[in-house]
Design an enzyme around this catalytic site. Structure first.
Site, mmCIF file in Angstrom:
data_model
loop_
_atom_site.group_PDB
_atom_site.id
_atom_site.type_symbol
_atom_site.label_atom_id
_atom_site.label_comp_id
_atom_site.label_asym_id
_atom_site.label_seq_id
_atom_site.Cartn_x
_atom_site.Cartn_y
_atom_site.Cartn_z
ATOM 1 N N GLU A 73 45.263 71.368 -11.201
ATOM 2 C CA GLU A 73 46.542 71.064 -9.364
ATOM 3 C C GLU A 73 45.576 71.012 -7.597
ATOM 4 O OE1 GLU A 73 49.445 69.490 -10.456
ATOM 5 O OE2 GLU A 73 48.895 70.223 -11.958
ATOM 6 N N GLY A 74 44.360 70.647 -8.116
ATOM 7 C CA GLY A 74 43.162 70.320 -6.801
ATOM 8 C C GLY A 74 42.143 71.118 -7.009
#
Length: 613
Positions: free
Chosen positions: A466-467
């Site tokens: 998620e990043g």
């Protein structure tokens, strides 16, 4: 609030109780129309029910799901029986949709309480059910989908009849979404009039799809990013050409009844260091393995407008990033609970007096040793600090959706700047907490007889998905702190200064002064990083900036918790003071090294010759 029976639940529930009620005052939310049917009693009942299911179904299945990793058989994924039992117990509890509207199966539960229930399950067996992605998937459709898409796809997901994924990454693109090659072409004449949405044929490959295949559920709703070619066959090379599509594993009609298999094929499973109970898949769309309605390509339904896919997907990703903070903090809490219990029981060594050790004295629990206390205090500060940070973000979500216009605006601004920290700080420092849990157990911690090595392996992913840390850092220093000429950073400063003033009034002046100095140093560093106006110079040390920023925010959270603790007779209050004092004595002084390289725009990492590495 009563406590669960296991070591983890006995530790976790009082922490959540203090943070929700003594600190965040969530009971005050019941004065708002959306939450008026709730009370402290309903909040406590829900969390107790969650704790019972987590203790009885999730904790026993957690280790087994790690040892009996999902595997492929005849193009499908097989998971252990215990994973099915946990999934069914969570579904039957009916709380996935708890914070949603009644029309979507919800109960108008505050997000803060909803997130607290997820902390309980994440600490007890986070990889057993795809709740996070399923809720984020359905929430995106509730926000951006048509009324039919909401009813047909989101409602069954929120009932946990179906699960959901997000399909962004491709092997050649990674985090560079502009480089994706998955394409979507109109599915013949009349494709725009399909009641489920404009119908396209999707072809391409997606990688790293958590929950991409399960035998737990009858259908999986994939949200897929793809590009619609221009009439001449070319595609937009930037992210502006990305659109979002609903691609069900099994096609459905307008009443959500299952039809034929869509052309979505499981290619392989990724065998991970941790998160082994969650199948992580490589999928191909439209390879002809299945040919729905007679032609090649997976059928997908456009969400919203063409070219709006990335903006829509960020609705899901931002929700997921907060939940990554939840998952990281929860794993930190699980390791801390195990290490604390072990340290109280394990006897080794004897007290040291001025004349040396007296071997005639009985051995003492290792929790009596100063270095073990140091490691436990660090775990407490990291895990409970991360938990508080995540719950604070959830409380902001409640203000954003139900507060006055001023409260909603304040919440939106604070969420904008804090989301990179909520995702990244627990991911980094609860990994350290899990490492310290192994250290407390010594050789035992390195074995599979104890779960702390599993927690560390599962935790390691949170800094990546998620990043990554680097992406969060670039977002923070490159964009968030500069938004509206620094107004978002200024809004956070108002909150920090408010806590500093409150701490001074109750006698915590030393810590208040330390936080004030740290905040001033952060502000000066931000200005110095951008003093030349050159992004290449400012952003070269974005990750140390993220680390320094995160520690300042964590210090603020701990001090705010301590302020609440001084006004409380809760059993958790003394622990809040101890964790705060540890953080200010041992952790906050670290920021000088991180912020120093940012302030002077240290160029080493940018200019070093790759041949020197």
């Amino acid at each position: 609030m009563t406590t669960g029976k296991t070591v983890l639940q006995r530790k976790l529930l009082p922490v959540l109780d203090f943070m929700l009620h003594d600190w965040l005052k969530v009971e005050e939310l019941t004065s708002r129309n959306r939450f008026e049917e709730h009370s402290r009693e309903t909040f406590d009942e829900l969390l107790n029910a969650a704790s019972e299911v987590a203790a009885n179904k999730f904790e026993p299945a957690y280790r087994l799901s790690d040892e009996q990793e999902p595997y492929m058989a005849d193009g499908e994924v097989v998971t252990p029986k215990e994973s099915h039992l946990a999934f069914e117990a969570y579904r039957d509890l009916g709380i996935l949709a708890a914070s949603h509207d009644v029309e979507f199966g919800g109960m108008h539960l505050p997000r803060a309480v909803d997130l607290a229930s997820r902390i309980i399950f994440a600490a007890s067996g986070h990889n057993l059910v795809p709740a996070m992605l399923t809720d984020a998937n359905a929430s995106l459709l509730v926000e951006h989908g048509t009324e039919t898409q909401k009813r047909v796809f989101a409602v069954p997901e929120l009932a946990f009849r179906w699960t959901g994924t997000m399909c962004l990454s491709e092997s050649q693109a990674g985090s560079s979404l502009a480089d994706i090659t998955t394409s979507a072409v109109p599915d013949g004449a009349g494709h725009e009039s399909d009641p489920l949405g404009p119908r396209y044929r999707i072809t391409g490959n997606k990688m790293w799809i958590s929950g991409g295949e399960y035998d737990l559920t009858e259908n999986i709703i994939h949200l897929v990013l793809a590009k619609i070619p221009h009439e001449d066959g070319t595609v937009d090379p930037s992210t502006k050409g990305i659109s979002l599509f609903i691609v069900p594993k099994v096609l459905v009609d307008e009443e959500s009844r299952l039809l034929e298999r869509n052309d979505v094929t499981l290619v392989s499973l990724n065998h991970k260091l941790g998160h082994r109970g969650t199948p992580n898949a490589a999928l191909t769309f439209g390879d002809g393995t299945h040919t729905p309605r007679g032609s090649r390509g997976a059928i997908g339904y456009l969400v919203g407008s063409p070219g709006d896919g990335l903006r829509q997907m960020f609705h899901m990703m931002n929700a997921a990033r907060i939940e990554i903070g939840v998952a990281a903090s929860s794993l930190g809490m699980a390791g801390f609970a195990t290490a604390l219990d072990y340290a109280k029981d394990r006897r080794q060594g004897r007290p040291r007096a001025a004349t040396g050790k007296d071997s005639s004295q009985p051995q003492v629990p290792i929790i009596e040793h100063a270095d073990v206390k140091r490691m436990l205090l660090a775990q407490k500060a990291y895990a409970e600090g991360g938990t508080a940070l995540a719950l604070y973000a959830a409380r902001l979500l409640d203000d954003q959706s139900t507060g006055s216009p001023a409260e909603a605006e304040r919440a939106s601004v604070l969420l904008e700047i804090l989301t990179p920290i909520v995702k990244s700080w627990p991911s980094e420092w609860c990994l350290e907490a899990n490492s310290l849990a192994i250290q407390v157990l010594g050789g035992a911690g390195y074995t599979r007889d104890w779960p702390v090595e599993m927690y560390w392996r599962d935790q390691r992913l949170n800094m990546i998905h998620e990043g990554t840390h680097g992406i969060q850092a670039l977002d923070l220093l490159g964009r968030k702190v500069r938004m509206d000429a620094g107004a978002h950073l200024g809004a956070l400063g108002v909150e920090v200064r408010g806590t500093i003033d409150a701490a001074k009034r109750i006698g915590l002046r030393a810590e208040a002064d330390a936080l004030s100095g740290a905040w001033d140093e952060l502000l000066v560093t931000t200005v110095q990083a951008w003093s030349t106006g050159d992004p290449a110079e400012a952003l070269v040390n974005a990750t140390p900036y993220l680390q320094g920023f995160g520690h300042v925010v964590a210090a603020w959270i701990h001090l705010d918790l301590a302020v609440a603790a001084t006004h409380s007779d809760h059993s958790e209050a003394p622990g809040r003071i101890a964790a705060m004092k540890y953080f200010f004595a041992y952790e906050l002084p670290r920021i000088g090294a991180w912020l120093g390289v940012v302030a002077r725009r240290e160029a080493l990492c940018r200019d070093v010759n790759p041949d020197s590495l």
